[in-house]
Design a protein around this motif. Structure first.
Motif, PDB file in Angstrom:
ATOM      1  N   GLY A 196     -15.986 -53.326  -0.103  1.00 28.91           N
ATOM      2  CA  GLY A 196     -15.773 -54.586   0.600  1.00 28.91           C
ATOM      3  C   GLY A 196     -15.069 -54.423   1.938  1.00 28.91           C
ATOM      4  O   GLY A 196     -15.521 -53.693   2.806  1.00 28.91           O
ATOM      5  N   GLU A 197     -13.934 -55.113   2.099  1.00 31.82           N
ATOM      6  CA  GLU A 197     -13.211 -55.099   3.371  1.00 31.82           C
ATOM      7  C   GLU A 197     -12.401 -53.817   3.580  1.00 31.82           C
ATOM      8  O   GLU A 197     -11.934 -53.545   4.684  1.00 31.82           O
ATOM      9  N   THR A 198     -12.217 -53.024   2.529  1.00 34.54           N
ATOM     10  CA  THR A 198     -11.468 -51.774   2.653  1.00 34.54           C
ATOM     11  C   THR A 198     -12.195 -50.827   3.600  1.00 34.54           C
ATOM     12  O   THR A 198     -13.395 -50.608   3.464  1.00 34.54           O
ATOM     13  N   VAL A 199     -11.469 -50.278   4.555  1.00 36.53           N
ATOM     14  CA  VAL A 199     -12.110 -49.439   5.577  1.00 36.53           C
ATOM     15  C   VAL A 199     -12.280 -48.003   5.096  1.00 36.53           C
ATOM     16  O   VAL A 199     -13.362 -47.417   5.224  1.00 36.53           O
ATOM     17  N   GLU A 200     -11.230 -47.430   4.497  1.00 37.35           N
ATOM     18  CA  GLU A 200     -11.317 -46.014   4.095  1.00 37.35           C
ATOM     19  C   GLU A 200     -11.815 -45.877   2.661  1.00 37.35           C
ATOM     20  O   GLU A 200     -11.309 -46.527   1.740  1.00 37.35           O
ATOM     21  N   ILE A 201     -12.809 -45.036   2.498  1.00 36.66           N
ATOM     22  CA  ILE A 201     -13.352 -44.728   1.170  1.00 36.66           C
ATOM     23  C   ILE A 201     -12.693 -43.446   0.691  1.00 36.66           C
ATOM     24  O   ILE A 201     -12.761 -42.415   1.376  1.00 36.66           O
ATOM     25  N   ASP A 202     -12.032 -43.494  -0.477  1.00 31.32           N
ATOM     26  CA  ASP A 202     -11.330 -42.297  -0.948  1.00 31.32           C
ATOM     27  C   ASP A 202     -12.177 -41.493  -1.927  1.00 31.32           C
ATOM     28  O   ASP A 202     -13.243 -41.918  -2.369  1.00 31.32           O
ATOM     29  N   THR A 203     -11.669 -40.317  -2.274  1.00 30.75           N
ATOM     30  CA  THR A 203     -12.415 -39.384  -3.133  1.00 30.75           C
ATOM     31  C   THR A 203     -12.647 -39.963  -4.521  1.00 30.75           C
ATOM     32  O   THR A 203     -13.728 -39.784  -5.103  1.00 30.75           O
ATOM     33  N   GLU A 204     -11.658 -40.674  -5.073  1.00 27.55           N
ATOM     34  CA  GLU A 204     -11.792 -41.232  -6.415  1.00 27.55           C
ATOM     35  C   GLU A 204     -12.935 -42.257  -6.465  1.00 27.55           C
ATOM     36  O   GLU A 204     -13.685 -42.319  -7.444  1.00 27.55           O
ATOM     37  N   THR A 205     -13.066 -43.050  -5.415  1.00 28.57           N
ATOM     38  CA  THR A 205     -14.154 -44.032  -5.363  1.00 28.57           C
ATOM     39  C   THR A 205     -15.501 -43.324  -5.320  1.00 28.57           C
ATOM     40  O   THR A 205     -16.462 -43.733  -5.989  1.00 28.57           O
ATOM     41  N   VAL A 206     -15.579 -42.253  -4.545  1.00 24.63           N
ATOM     42  CA  VAL A 206     -16.810 -41.469  -4.470  1.00 24.63           C
ATOM     43  C   VAL A 206     -17.165 -40.896  -5.842  1.00 24.63           C
ATOM     44  O   VAL A 206     -18.298 -41.004  -6.312  1.00 24.63           O
ATOM     45  N   LYS A 207     -16.167 -40.320  -6.519  1.00 26.73           N
ATOM     46  CA  LYS A 207     -16.400 -39.736  -7.844  1.00 26.73           C
ATOM     47  C   LYS A 207     -16.880 -40.790  -8.840  1.00 26.73           C
ATOM     48  O   LYS A 207     -17.735 -40.536  -9.686  1.00 26.73           O
ATOM     49  N   LYS A 208     -16.301 -41.982  -8.735  1.00 36.05           N
ATOM     50  CA  LYS A 208     -16.600 -43.045  -9.691  1.00 36.05           C
ATOM     51  C   LYS A 208     -17.991 -43.644  -9.485  1.00 36.05           C
ATOM     52  O   LYS A 208     -18.690 -43.956 -10.459  1.00 36.05           O
ATOM     53  N   LEU A 209     -18.421 -43.776  -8.229  1.00 31.87           N
ATOM     54  CA  LEU A 209     -19.634 -44.538  -7.938  1.00 31.87           C
ATOM     55  C   LEU A 209     -20.867 -43.704  -7.609  1.00 31.87           C
ATOM     56  O   LEU A 209     -21.994 -44.161  -7.801  1.00 31.87           O
ATOM     57  N   LEU A 210     -20.651 -42.501  -7.087  1.00 32.06           N
ATOM     58  CA  LEU A 210     -21.785 -41.726  -6.583  1.00 32.06           C
ATOM     59  C   LEU A 210     -22.695 -41.274  -7.709  1.00 32.06           C
ATOM     60  O   LEU A 210     -22.243 -40.688  -8.694  1.00 32.06           O
ATOM     61  N   VAL A 211     -23.978 -41.560  -7.577  1.00 32.21           N
ATOM     62  CA  VAL A 211     -24.976 -41.047  -8.522  1.00 32.21           C
ATOM     63  C   VAL A 211     -25.261 -39.600  -8.155  1.00 32.21           C
ATOM     64  O   VAL A 211     -25.788 -39.305  -7.087  1.00 32.21           O
ATOM     65  N   ARG A 212     -24.878 -38.701  -9.028  1.00 27.75           N
ATOM     66  CA  ARG A 212     -25.050 -37.274  -8.753  1.00 27.75           C
ATOM     67  C   ARG A 212     -26.468 -36.842  -9.085  1.00 27.75           C
ATOM     68  O   ARG A 212     -27.078 -37.355 -10.015  1.00 27.75           O
ATOM     69  N   THR A 213     -26.964 -35.881  -8.325  1.00 31.11           N
ATOM     70  CA  THR A 213     -28.287 -35.338  -8.623  1.00 31.11           C
ATOM     71  C   THR A 213     -28.161 -34.336  -9.771  1.00 31.11           C
ATOM     72  O   THR A 213     -27.084 -33.782 -10.020  1.00 31.11           O
ATOM     73  N   LEU A 214     -29.270 -34.084 -10.451  1.00 36.35           N
ATOM     74  CA  LEU A 214     -29.264 -33.115 -11.549  1.00 36.35           C
ATOM     75  C   LEU A 214     -28.830 -31.741 -11.039  1.00 36.35           C
ATOM     76  O   LEU A 214     -28.035 -31.050 -11.683  1.00 36.35           O
ATOM     77  N   GLU A 215     -29.332 -31.351  -9.879  1.00 32.58           N
ATOM     78  CA  GLU A 215     -29.004 -30.035  -9.327  1.00 32.58           C
ATOM     79  C   GLU A 215     -27.497 -29.905  -9.082  1.00 32.58           C
ATOM     80  O   GLU A 215     -26.909 -28.849  -9.319  1.00 32.58           O
ATOM     81  N   GLN A 216     -26.882 -30.995  -8.587  1.00 32.17           N
ATOM     82  CA  GLN A 216     -25.444 -30.939  -8.318  1.00 32.17           C
ATOM     83  C   GLN A 216     -24.640 -30.862  -9.613  1.00 32.17           C
ATOM     84  O   GLN A 216     -23.628 -30.169  -9.686  1.00 32.17           O
ATOM     85  N   ASP A 217     -25.092 -31.577 -10.639  1.00 36.07           N
ATOM     86  CA  ASP A 217     -24.406 -31.497 -11.930  1.00 36.07           C
ATOM     87  C   ASP A 217     -24.483 -30.075 -12.491  1.00 36.07           C
ATOM     88  O   ASP A 217     -23.496 -29.550 -13.017  1.00 36.07           O
ATOM     89  N   VAL A 218     -25.652 -29.460 -12.382  1.00 36.02           N
ATOM     90  CA  VAL A 218     -25.820 -28.093 -12.874  1.00 36.02           C
ATOM     91  C   VAL A 218     -24.978 -27.127 -12.038  1.00 36.02           C
ATOM     92  O   VAL A 218     -24.382 -26.186 -12.568  1.00 36.02           O
TER      93      VAL A 218
END
Length: 334
Positions: A196-218
């Motif tokens: 939303g209005e939050t300007v900086e995206i932190d690492t925890e938000t990325v970890k929580k929301l990002l859909v990881r690819t199969l290759e990255q999980d492996v």
């Protein structure tokens, strides 16, 4: 540089014929979008798309030479121009009149912009038609970004959303999300909307929301295994099983990663730097960068033993009549 080509489009410096080739789908899609936007600035634009694995190039030429009804120029998109790459004789899906295309390229239609898309790593430079289209068309190569350029691209995309990330978070974003720009763009837009209005995206938000690819999980699973972090490796494995991933496929992907580690380690010992290794092995530079400083690269004996163990797991998965999920899990627990 592709940015220069995009600048030409923005400045109304349009070519009659474009050739977009390479495996980076983002650059192909983005170039087509920019052409559409630019043409639409001058009124409604006719857009006609052909799949050259199903339609003859003659139909593309006929459409290009037909005067548009609603605008000064139409956009004709010819996807999958497979006749520009090396193909086994008799394996062609459809025969194309490339001689006729060569003649047409000498004097293309002034009332159409024709975009030939060849989503392949290499074109067959020996073919007359390849030479002819490269000579006549505005050529845009859609290749993967180098590691530094990939970070710059993420920063540019963040700016369009009015967001920021620390350098460490950008590293994690690419590490978790992979290097497919279309996927990264979609995920970035989703995360930007979420905060939303939050300007900086932190690492925890990325970890929580990002859909990881199969290759990255492996990749992460493999790193955890070699670091001796059994609990993390098993946790990732169980998550992949919940996603209905097949143990045989996962075993093959882990083996592919280990083979890459062996190759990177061997070339690093020979004095190659990361970018040279990426070019030599024809893999994305960022994949090499993530491996380059891993201490396991210096333990070639361990890597080769792991490959041997994975070959045993592969055989067991294909022959033993027991719980297949358990076979690979036992390997990861060693």
């Amino acid at each position: 540089m592709i940015s220069e080509k995009w600048m030409q489009i923005a400045n109304d410096d349009l070519s009659d014929v474009y050739l977009l080739y390479g495996t980076e789908a983002y650059f192909i899609e983005e170039t087509v979008k920019r052409l559409k936007r630019k043409l639409n600035e001058h009124g409604e634009t006719e857009i006609i798309t052909f799949d050259l694995e199903e339609k003859s190039v003659d139909e593309v030429i006929y459409e290009a030479d037909t005067i548009p009804f609603f605008s000064d120029k139409k956009l004709v998109i010819a996807k999958n121009a497979f006749f520009l790459k090396a193909t086994e004789k008799g394996k062609e899906k459809i025969m194309h009149d490339t001689v006729g295309l060569e003649k047409w390229l000498q004097s293309p239609s002034p009332t159409a912009i024709v975009v030939f898309i060849a989503p392949y790593e290499k074109l067959d430079e020996r073919k007359k038609i390849t030479k002819a289209i490269k000579q006549s068309a505005n050529v845009i190569e859609a290749t993967s970004l180098q590691a530094h350029d990939l970070k710059s691209w993420v920063l540019h995309e963040l700016k369009t959303h009015g967001k920021t990330m620390s350098e460490e978070t950008i590293e994690r974003f690419i590490e978790f999300g992979g290097t497919d720009l279309v996927h990264l763009q979609t995920e970035l837009a989703k995360i930007a909307t979420y905060v939303g209005e939050t300007v900086e995206i932190d690492t925890e938000t990325v970890k929580k929301l990002l859909v990881r690819t199969l290759e990255q999980d492996v990749f992460t699973l493999g790193n955890a295994y070699f670091a001796g972090n059994k609990s993390e490796a098993i946790a990732i494995y169980h998550d992949l099983l919940k996603q209905k991933e097949d143990p045989l496929k996962l075993n093959a992907l882990i083996a592919t990663q280990v083979r890459l580690m062996v190759q990177v380690g061997h070339l690093k010992k020979k004095g190659y730097h990361a970018q040279q290794i990426a070019g030599q092995l024809k893999v994305h530079p960022y994949r090499v960068k993530l491996l380059f400083d891993n201490p396991i690269l210096y333990n070639e004996e361990k890597l080769l033993q792991t490959l041997n163990d994975l070959a045993t797991v592969d055989l067991q998965l294909k022959t033993l009549n027991i719980n297949r999920d358990r076979i690979l899990e036992l390997f990861l627990m060693k």
